[in-house]
Design a protein around this motif. Structure first.
Motif, PDB file in Angstrom:
ATOM      1  N   LEU A 126      59.518  63.202 107.884  1.00 43.79           N
ATOM      2  CA  LEU A 126      59.436  61.981 107.085  1.00 43.79           C
ATOM      3  C   LEU A 126      60.165  60.821 107.747  1.00 43.79           C
ATOM      4  CD1 LEU A 126      58.753  60.398 104.520  1.00 43.79           C
ATOM      5  CD2 LEU A 126      60.720  61.481 103.397  1.00 43.79           C
ATOM      6  N   GLN A 127      61.237  61.114 108.473  1.00 47.65           N
ATOM      7  CA  GLN A 127      62.117  60.060 108.981  1.00 47.65           C
ATOM      8  C   GLN A 127      61.411  58.975 109.799  1.00 47.65           C
ATOM      9  OE1 GLN A 127      65.748  59.737 108.275  1.00 47.65           O
ATOM     10  NE2 GLN A 127      64.752  57.789 108.727  1.00 47.65           N
ATOM     11  N   PRO A 128      60.450  59.276 110.690  1.00 47.61           N
ATOM     12  CA  PRO A 128      59.809  58.198 111.453  1.00 47.61           C
ATOM     13  C   PRO A 128      59.106  57.152 110.601  1.00 47.61           C
ATOM     14  CG  PRO A 128      59.338  60.342 112.432  1.00 47.61           C
ATOM     15  CD  PRO A 128      59.976  60.602 111.110  1.00 47.61           C
ATOM     16  N   HIS A 129      58.845  57.464 109.353  1.00 48.43           N
ATOM     17  CA  HIS A 129      58.123  56.542 108.475  1.00 48.43           C
ATOM     18  C   HIS A 129      59.057  55.799 107.526  1.00 48.43           C
ATOM     19  CE1 HIS A 129      54.653  58.723 109.991  1.00 48.43           C
ATOM     20  NE2 HIS A 129      55.258  59.853 109.621  1.00 48.43           N
ATOM     21  N   VAL A 130      60.372  56.059 107.640  1.00 49.09           N
ATOM     22  CA  VAL A 130      61.363  55.471 106.730  1.00 49.09           C
ATOM     23  C   VAL A 130      62.392  54.700 107.546  1.00 49.09           C
ATOM     24  CG1 VAL A 130      63.056  55.947 104.920  1.00 49.09           C
ATOM     25  CG2 VAL A 130      61.019  57.382 105.116  1.00 49.09           C
ATOM     26  N   LYS A 131      62.714  53.490 107.119  1.00 51.16           N
ATOM     27  CA  LYS A 131      63.618  52.610 107.873  1.00 51.16           C
ATOM     28  C   LYS A 131      65.069  53.070 107.804  1.00 51.16           C
ATOM     29  CE  LYS A 131      60.702  48.539 106.980  1.00 51.16           C
ATOM     30  NZ  LYS A 131      60.632  47.211 106.311  1.00 51.16           N
ATOM     31  N   THR A 132      65.468  53.657 106.691  1.00 54.51           N
ATOM     32  CA  THR A 132      66.848  54.110 106.508  1.00 54.51           C
ATOM     33  C   THR A 132      66.875  55.640 106.543  1.00 54.51           C
ATOM     34  OG1 THR A 132      66.538  54.063 104.100  1.00 54.51           O
ATOM     35  CG2 THR A 132      67.463  52.078 105.137  1.00 54.51           C
ATOM     36  N   PRO A 133      68.053  56.259 106.701  1.00 57.45           N
ATOM     37  CA  PRO A 133      68.103  57.721 106.752  1.00 57.45           C
ATOM     38  C   PRO A 133      67.522  58.363 105.492  1.00 57.45           C
ATOM     39  CG  PRO A 133      70.168  56.798 107.535  1.00 57.45           C
ATOM     40  CD  PRO A 133      69.384  55.643 106.981  1.00 57.45           C
ATOM     41  N   VAL A 134      66.676  59.374 105.690  1.00 56.06           N
ATOM     42  CA  VAL A 134      66.110  60.124 104.573  1.00 56.06           C
ATOM     43  C   VAL A 134      67.242  60.862 103.853  1.00 56.06           C
ATOM     44  CG1 VAL A 134      64.605  62.051 103.932  1.00 56.06           C
ATOM     45  CG2 VAL A 134      63.853  60.381 105.649  1.00 56.06           C
ATOM     46  N   ARG A 135      67.238  60.774 102.530  1.00 54.84           N
ATOM     47  CA  ARG A 135      68.319  61.370 101.742  1.00 54.84           C
ATOM     48  C   ARG A 135      67.841  62.634 101.021  1.00 54.84           C
ATOM     49  NH1 ARG A 135      68.875  55.637 100.637  1.00 54.84           N
ATOM     50  NH2 ARG A 135      70.904  54.841 101.281  1.00 54.84           N
ATOM     51  N   ILE A 136      68.761  63.580 100.923  1.00 54.22           N
ATOM     52  CA  ILE A 136      68.546  64.807 100.158  1.00 54.22           C
ATOM     53  C   ILE A 136      69.598  64.806  99.053  1.00 54.22           C
ATOM     54  CG2 ILE A 136      68.490  67.315 100.225  1.00 54.22           C
ATOM     55  CD1 ILE A 136      67.810  67.119 103.203  1.00 54.22           C
ATOM     56  N   PRO A 137      69.248  64.289  97.862  1.00 55.98           N
ATOM     57  CA  PRO A 137      70.267  64.054  96.829  1.00 55.98           C
ATOM     58  C   PRO A 137      70.815  65.333  96.214  1.00 55.98           C
ATOM     59  CG  PRO A 137      68.089  63.572  95.982  1.00 55.98           C
ATOM     60  CD  PRO A 137      67.915  63.837  97.441  1.00 55.98           C
ATOM     61  N   GLU A 138      72.043  65.237  95.738  1.00 53.68           N
ATOM     62  CA  GLU A 138      72.642  66.276  94.913  1.00 53.68           C
ATOM     63  C   GLU A 138      72.227  66.037  93.468  1.00 53.68           C
ATOM     64  OE1 GLU A 138      74.431  68.727  96.020  1.00 53.68           O
ATOM     65  OE2 GLU A 138      75.001  68.102  98.051  1.00 53.68           O
ATOM     66  N   VAL A 139      72.328  67.067  92.639  1.00 50.98           N
ATOM     67  CA  VAL A 139      71.983  66.913  91.237  1.00 50.98           C
ATOM     68  C   VAL A 139      72.916  65.893  90.585  1.00 50.98           C
ATOM     69  CG1 VAL A 139      73.429  68.824  90.421  1.00 50.98           C
ATOM     70  CG2 VAL A 139      71.395  68.151  89.121  1.00 50.98           C
ATOM     71  N   HIS A 140      72.331  64.990  89.809  1.00 48.29           N
ATOM     72  CA  HIS A 140      72.983  63.896  89.082  1.00 48.29           C
ATOM     73  C   HIS A 140      73.470  62.782  90.021  1.00 48.29           C
ATOM     74  CE1 HIS A 140      72.652  66.582  85.771  1.00 48.29           C
ATOM     75  NE2 HIS A 140      73.709  67.328  86.079  1.00 48.29           N
ATOM     76  N   GLU A 141      73.100  62.801  91.295  1.00 50.84           N
ATOM     77  CA  GLU A 141      73.517  61.742  92.218  1.00 50.84           C
ATOM     78  C   GLU A 141      72.635  60.514  92.006  1.00 50.84           C
ATOM     79  OE1 GLU A 141      74.702  61.161  96.944  1.00 50.84           O
ATOM     80  OE2 GLU A 141      73.566  62.926  96.320  1.00 50.84           O
ATOM     81  N   SER A 142      73.236  59.324  92.081  1.00 58.22           N
ATOM     82  CA  SER A 142      72.549  58.065  91.843  1.00 58.22           C
ATOM     83  C   SER A 142      72.509  57.217  93.103  1.00 58.22           C
ATOM     84  CB  SER A 142      73.215  57.265  90.723  1.00 58.22           C
ATOM     85  OG  SER A 142      73.156  57.950  89.491  1.00 58.22           O
ATOM     86  N   PHE A 143      71.475  56.374  93.209  1.00 60.01           N
ATOM     87  CA  PHE A 143      71.302  55.474  94.363  1.00 60.01           C
ATOM     88  C   PHE A 143      70.790  54.128  93.884  1.00 60.01           C
ATOM     89  CE2 PHE A 143      70.797  59.786  95.831  1.00 60.01           C
ATOM     90  CZ  PHE A 143      71.499  59.829  97.025  1.00 60.01           C
ATOM     91  N   GLU A 144      71.337  53.060  94.456  1.00 57.31           N
ATOM     92  CA  GLU A 144      70.811  51.717  94.252  1.00 57.31           C
ATOM     93  C   GLU A 144      69.891  51.418  95.418  1.00 57.31           C
ATOM     94  OE1 GLU A 144      71.419  49.704  91.736  1.00 57.31           O
ATOM     95  OE2 GLU A 144      73.111  50.692  90.736  1.00 57.31           O
ATOM     96  N   VAL A 145      68.626  51.134  95.125  1.00 58.85           N
ATOM     97  CA  VAL A 145      67.649  50.922  96.194  1.00 58.85           C
ATOM     98  C   VAL A 145      66.836  49.650  95.942  1.00 58.85           C
ATOM     99  CG1 VAL A 145      67.438  53.355  96.775  1.00 58.85           C
ATOM    100  CG2 VAL A 145      65.995  52.424  94.986  1.00 58.85           C
TER     101      VAL A 145
END
Length: 461
Positions: free
Chosen positions: A442-461
């Motif tokens: 997936l990474q070549p198609h994404v500008k930022t590092p691909v994330r593998i979230p933990e349960v209940h983890e939040s992200f501002e995007v």
């Protein structure tokens, strides 16, 4: 946008992702975790958000790891709409009613065997299921619908099971248009029955499943040749072929594959018995949606008066119908649930076939560690079924390429077709090793590092 992953994070089950877009709160799926629902400490009984604060719930498809807690949302105070395809709405009602029945039985059994749990209530009951069904809003594929002010939902074909959808949300934030996409569960390419997953372009934020991110499965053509050989063996030896299959999706796919085998690949037809009350009800719903299938599949099934049925297919309605199969001579195919052999009528059939080397067991889906299906797929010498031990002499074939999940090649091809330029990418719905193996694709198609979230983890995007 703020996104919080409340399930299917570094695991397969419990899909639930909370999106906050401006003042609005949207939930993507709310599925069951692989956990004892009766246990008061089960994650199935805990919601880390207030259901009353949700503005809408979007349902990708009707497998229990995506819909299993929807009635629990209602029980805890949610009174808004559920958006999904028409087929998903139809299937969800059947699946959740069956789940409510099983939970009542679990509670009764727990009160007998575990007295300290005698005051535990089911996770939800039939009344909550009916409220979910009543509030379902059916959307066609490909048509944008404003579900809250300024946010348009479009559902696309996912090719996973009947009615499954890729979720696309278009909204405006910070003075620019943005697009969020959740794959749900993607199906395999070129599997004949369902269309290939639709391709979505111009994605800003992508949440992708990763179930088979570390696996390459056999292509459909090879699987059909293997199935042909198994049926030919049964014909030659007059043996029985038992296929453990999940009631939703896998049972209908295997019935269709056998129909295709007889009609196109010219295998000598043998009787097919489908022995699962739930699968029978779900197959009726599959017949109500003929437009869901590929032109090739419709051409095959249109030749018979009933989709997923022919003079070679019989659906067992009663337990007496099921028991009758014990006294019939082969060759024959028996498709029965559960798919991992842990419950249901499949155990009854396995008891009568596993000791005879002229019979066969065909594994067509993932078998979790510790299940009877896993033991059979690994070819152990003896297995315990209910209260007795049996020699496993029957031939065992593992054809997990019939899975409804895309493998790593299917996922890589889908990513390639998006056109790239994705700002943020997340992987969910997979074991950690699957996610870690898929991230580099997936990474070549994404500008930022691909994330593998933990349960209940939040992200501002």
């Amino acid at each position: 946008m703020r996104i919080t992953f409340h399930g299917a994070a570094r695991q397969v089950t419990g899909s639930a992702h909370l999106l906050e877009i401006g003042p609005y709160r949207l939930l993507l799926d709310c599925g069951l975790f692989d956990s004892d629902r009766i246990d008061p400490d089960s994650p199935n009984r805990k919601l880390p958000f207030d259901p009353r604060s949700l503005d809408a719930v979007i349902v990708s498809h009707a497998h229990n790891d995506h819909i299993g807690r929807l009635p629990f949302l209602v029980k805890q105070g949610y009174d808004g709409p559920f958006y999904c395809t028409s087929a998903t709405a139809d299937v969800t009602g059947v699946m959740l009613r069956d789940s409510a029945r099983i939970q009542r039985e679990d509670v009764r059994n727990a009160a007998t065997s575990h007295p300290h749990l005698e005051h535990v209530d089911p996770l939800f009951d039939l009344l909550h299921v009916e409220w979910v069904v009543e509030r379902m809003r059916r959307l066609p594929y490909g048509e944008p619908t404003e579900i809250v002010p300024g946010v348009a939902l479009t559902l696309h074909e996912a090719g996973h099971i009947l009615g499954s959808a890729i979720v696309q949300l278009d909204y405006r934030e910070g003075g620019r248009d943005r697009r969020f996409v959740f794959t749900g569960d993607l199906g395999r390419r070129n599997t004949s029955l369902l269309p290939d997953p639709a391709v979505v372009k111009d994605i800003d934020i992508l949440v992708s499943e990763s179930t088979y991110g570390n696996r390459e499965l056999d292509p459909y053509e090879r699987l059909m040749k293997q199935l042909h050989a198994i049926i030919a063996r049964a014909t030659r030896l007059r043996g029985k072929v038992v296929i453990p299959a999940f009631s939703l999706g896998r049972t209908q796919r295997m019935v269709y594959c056998l129909q295709e085998l007889f009609a196109v690949h010219k295998a000598r037809p043998i009787p097919i018995y489908v022995d699962s009350p739930l699968a029978n009800r779900l197959t009726d719903i599959h017949r109500d949606h003929p437009d869901a299938y590929t032109p090739h599949a419709r051409e095959i099934m249109d030749k018979d008066p009933l989709y997923f049925g022919s003079r070679y297919v019989e659906y067992c309605q009663s337990f007496e119908d099921s028991r009758r199969l014990n006294y019939l001579n082969g060759p024959m195919v028996i498709i029965s649930s559960s798919g991992m052999c842990e419950a249901g009528r499949i155990r009854h059939h396995l008891r009568h076939v596993v000791a005879d080397p002229e019979n066969a067991v065909v594994i067509v889906s993932y078998q979790a560690e510790g299940t009877l299906g896993r033991q059979i797929s690994e070819g152990v010498e003896r297995i315990q079924i209910l209260d007795r031990w049996y020699d496993l002499n029957a031939a065992v074939y593992v054809l997990d390429g019939f899975s409804g999940h895309a493998d790593r090649n299917d996922l890589a091809a889908w990513y390639e077709q998006t056109g790239g330029g994705i700002e943020h990418g997340f992987l969910v719905h997979g074991e950690p090793e699957s996610m870690e193996a898929l991230a580099p694709l997936l990474q070549p198609h994404v500008k930022t590092p691909v994330r593998i979230p933990e349960v209940h983890e939040s992200f501002e995007v």
